[in-house]
Each structure stands twice: as structure tokens, then as C-alpha cells.
Scaffold this active site. Structure first.
Site, PDB file in Angstrom:
ATOM      1  N   ASP A   1      -8.423   9.252  11.812  1.00 32.19           N
ATOM      2  CA  ASP A   1      -9.203  10.349  12.388  1.00 32.19           C
ATOM      3  C   ASP A   1     -10.694  10.029  12.409  1.00 32.19           C
ATOM      4  O   ASP A   1     -11.458  10.669  13.150  1.00 32.19           O
ATOM      5  CB  ASP A   1      -8.960  11.639  11.600  1.00 32.19           C
ATOM      6  CG  ASP A   1      -9.321  11.503  10.121  1.00 32.19           C
ATOM      7  OD1 ASP A   1      -9.060  10.437   9.531  1.00 32.19           O
ATOM      8  OD2 ASP A   1      -9.853  12.477   9.542  1.00 32.19           O
TER       9      ASP A   1
ATOM     10  N   TYR B   1     -16.847   2.097   9.060  1.00 31.38           N
ATOM     11  CA  TYR B   1     -15.389   2.187   8.921  1.00 31.38           C
ATOM     12  C   TYR B   1     -14.753   2.719  10.202  1.00 31.38           C
ATOM     13  O   TYR B   1     -13.790   2.140  10.726  1.00 31.38           O
ATOM     14  CB  TYR B   1     -15.039   3.094   7.743  1.00 31.38           C
ATOM     15  CG  TYR B   1     -13.565   3.407   7.656  1.00 31.38           C
ATOM     16  CD1 TYR B   1     -12.672   2.474   7.133  1.00 31.38           C
ATOM     17  CD2 TYR B   1     -13.078   4.630   8.100  1.00 31.38           C
ATOM     18  CE1 TYR B   1     -11.313   2.756   7.067  1.00 31.38           C
ATOM     19  CE2 TYR B   1     -11.724   4.919   8.027  1.00 31.38           C
ATOM     20  CZ  TYR B   1     -10.843   3.981   7.519  1.00 31.38           C
ATOM     21  OH  TYR B   1      -9.505   4.269   7.462  1.00 31.38           O
TER      22      TYR B   1
ATOM     23  N   ALA C   1      -4.868  -2.603   5.913  1.00 29.55           N
ATOM     24  CA  ALA C   1      -6.159  -2.107   6.397  1.00 29.55           C
ATOM     25  C   ALA C   1      -7.207  -2.220   5.304  1.00 29.55           C
ATOM     26  O   ALA C   1      -6.884  -2.286   4.116  1.00 29.55           O
ATOM     27  CB  ALA C   1      -6.047  -0.646   6.843  1.00 29.55           C
TER      28      ALA C   1
ATOM     29  N   GLY D   1       0.811  -1.199   0.000  1.00 28.89           N
ATOM     30  CA  GLY D   1       0.000   0.000   0.000  1.00 28.89           C
ATOM     31  C   GLY D   1       0.849   1.255   0.000  1.00 28.89           C
ATOM     32  O   GLY D   1       2.076   1.208   0.054  1.00 28.89           O
TER      33      GLY D   1
END
Length: 275
Positions: free
Chosen positions: A100, A123, A58, A10
Site C-alpha cells: 500500500d 521504500y 522483500a 518470512g
């Protein structure tokens, strides 16, 4: 230090491989290591014998998580639990990346490490669960929240904006605010963090606050593109998942590891693309 990086294919994993100079990086992309498989994780740890594991793997599809919560929790909660369990068994510290989006964005200011999370979306809840599993399973942990990550490779907002530059106009949300963070800057900060040995929860983001609209304008400006950008409110771009209105991050944690201001990241992003 030998550091095994899961999710190394990633954008953050690739930034770590490109920027880290003081440690040996053992790249473990998804094709080589399924972090949802405990046996596979244990076997890889025993084969590589790393001094630290950094989990950059992730599930990142914010809207897709609303349609498939099981996939989101598998990638963002089950996998961190497995990594935390396997590393704790071997006395290996674990770095886990969070978001965040664990906050609801209603504080009206930047969130620090000691603010209480309140995610709005599947999420966000899956990312918070991953934090909780990491802390519960491995006491030698770094939980690192970052935000609005982008870079010259992978899938991210900045590259999407560049791909839309041929349009007559691009509409971008102007009433959601956060901390745009350039992946190589985050990678460099992570290298500094692991060298402290000071376990805990950290916010690592480029300094300053921007809206998606302001970020888009900066990207086009630095790339030398004249595409008009039109600011629009959130309801004009309906999405399955709710986004926090103001999810900028700041840090009260020590040691303090500051990143450059966010416009510096946009400039380096443009330079990396040859602009």
C-alpha cells in the site's frame, strides 16, 4: 501445481507453507536462494521446474530504506526484475507481492487497482519499481498489493505490541489508517488467485479500515492484556520515512477474492498464540 516460493522463511512464506493444501510448495528461503543473483535463480528454476513462482522475498525496513536506498532497491526492484526475467525465459508465471505504500494516502478513500501510485518514501518507490519491473519482464504476472501484514511468526506490528504489553502504557499513532491483513488470510487468498489464471494487478487485504491505534487496542483486547494504549498524532512519533495518512486498499479487479474483515484476523492471531 508446483509452486516455488522465494523468501519462504518470512511470515508470508511460512503462512503459505502452513495453509496451502492444493499445491506442492517448494520453499526457497533466502539462505537457499539469493534472488538478487540471476545465475542462482536460473539454476534453481531449472532444478525444480516449478509451474509458478511466488516472490515473498522483500526488503521490509521502511525507515532503513531512507538510510540505505541501494539495499531497498536491490531487494524490492532488482530481485523482482531477476525473477521476472528468469521466469519469463521459461514460460513460468510469477506472483510478486507489493505494498500500500506505493500510494501517498491523500485520496481520502481506499485505493483500488486502477489508482495512480505516488509513493512518499524510498521504500514505497522501491516497491513501485518492483511492480514495474515485474510487469515489463514477464507478461504472465500477478502483482499483488497487500498492507499492514502481521501474523504469529516473524517481525510485525502485532508481535511488537505483545512484546510491549509489560509497559505501564503504550503510545500508538492514531491518525494513520490502513488495511490490517493477517498473513494466513492473505496466503489463502493467494492460493485462490493463482488458480484463476487471470493475470494482472490485485489488492488483497482484510476488509475494513483501522488506525494503528485501533489495531493495537484490538490486539490487546483479544490477547486479554490490560495494557493502556494512548492515541498520539504522527508528529509525536517521528520516523525517518514518511507514511501515507490513509492507505487502505480495496479491489475493483475481477475475479474478486474477498478476505475476512480485519477483526477476524486479530482473533485468529490471538488464538494462534494460545490466548
Amino acid at each position: 501445481m508446483r509452486v516455488l516460493v522465494s523468501g519462504a522463511g518470512g511470515q508470508l512464506g511460512r503462512a503459505i507453507q502452513a495453509t496451502w493444501t492444493r499445491h506442492v510448495v517448494i520453499a526457497a528461503p533466502h539462505a537457499e536462494l539469493d534472488v538478487c543473483e540471476l545465475r542462482a535463480v536460473r539454476a534453481r528454476l531449472d532444478a525444480e521446474r516449478p509451474d509458478l513462482v511466488l516472490n515473498a522475498a522483500a526488503y521490509t525496513d521502511v525507515d532503513g530504506a531512507e538510510r540505505d536506498p541501494a539495499a531497498a532497491f536491490a531487494g524490492n526492484a532488482v530481485a523482482p526484475r531477476i525473477l521476472a526475467l528468469a521466469t519469463a525465459e521459461r514460460g513460468i508465471p510469477l506472483v510478486h507481492l507489493s505494498s500500500d505504500y506505493v500510494f501517498d494516502g491523500e485520496a481520502g478513500r481506499a485505493y483500488h487497482e486502477f489508482d495512480a501510485p505516488a509513493p512518499l518514501s524510498v521504500y514505497g518507490r522501491s516497491k513501485l519499481a518492483g511492480e514495474q519491473e515485474t510487469r515489463a519482464m514477464n507478461p504472465r504476472h500477478f502483482v499483488v498489493r497487500s498492507a499492514w501484514l502481521y501474523g504469529p511468526v516473524g517481525r510485525n506490528f502485532a508481535l511488537t505490541m505483545r512484546s510491549l504489553a509489560e509497559r505501564a502504557e503504550v503510545a500508538v499513532v492514531s491518525d494513520q489508517f490502513g488495511s490490517p491483513t493477517y498473513a494466513p488470510h492473505l496466503a489463502a487468498a493467494l492460493e485462490r488467485l493463482i488458480e484463476t489464471g487471470s493475470y494482472g494487478t490485485y489488492h488483497l487485504v482484510n476488509r475494513g479500515v483501522a488506525s494503528w491505534y485501533e489495531l493495537a487496542c484490538a490486539i490487546f483486547r483479544e490477547l486479554g492484556l490490560g495494557t493502556p494504549v494512548r492515541p498520539v498524532p504522527t508528529p509525536a512519533v517521528p520516523r525517518p520515512a514518511r507514511r501515507p495518512r490513509f492507505s487502505a486498499l480495496t479491489s475493483l479487479q475481477r475475479p474478486l477474492i474477498p478476505l475476512p474483515p480485519w477483526p477476524e484476523g486479530v482473533k485468529e492471531f490471538a488464538a494462534a498464540l494460545g490466548a
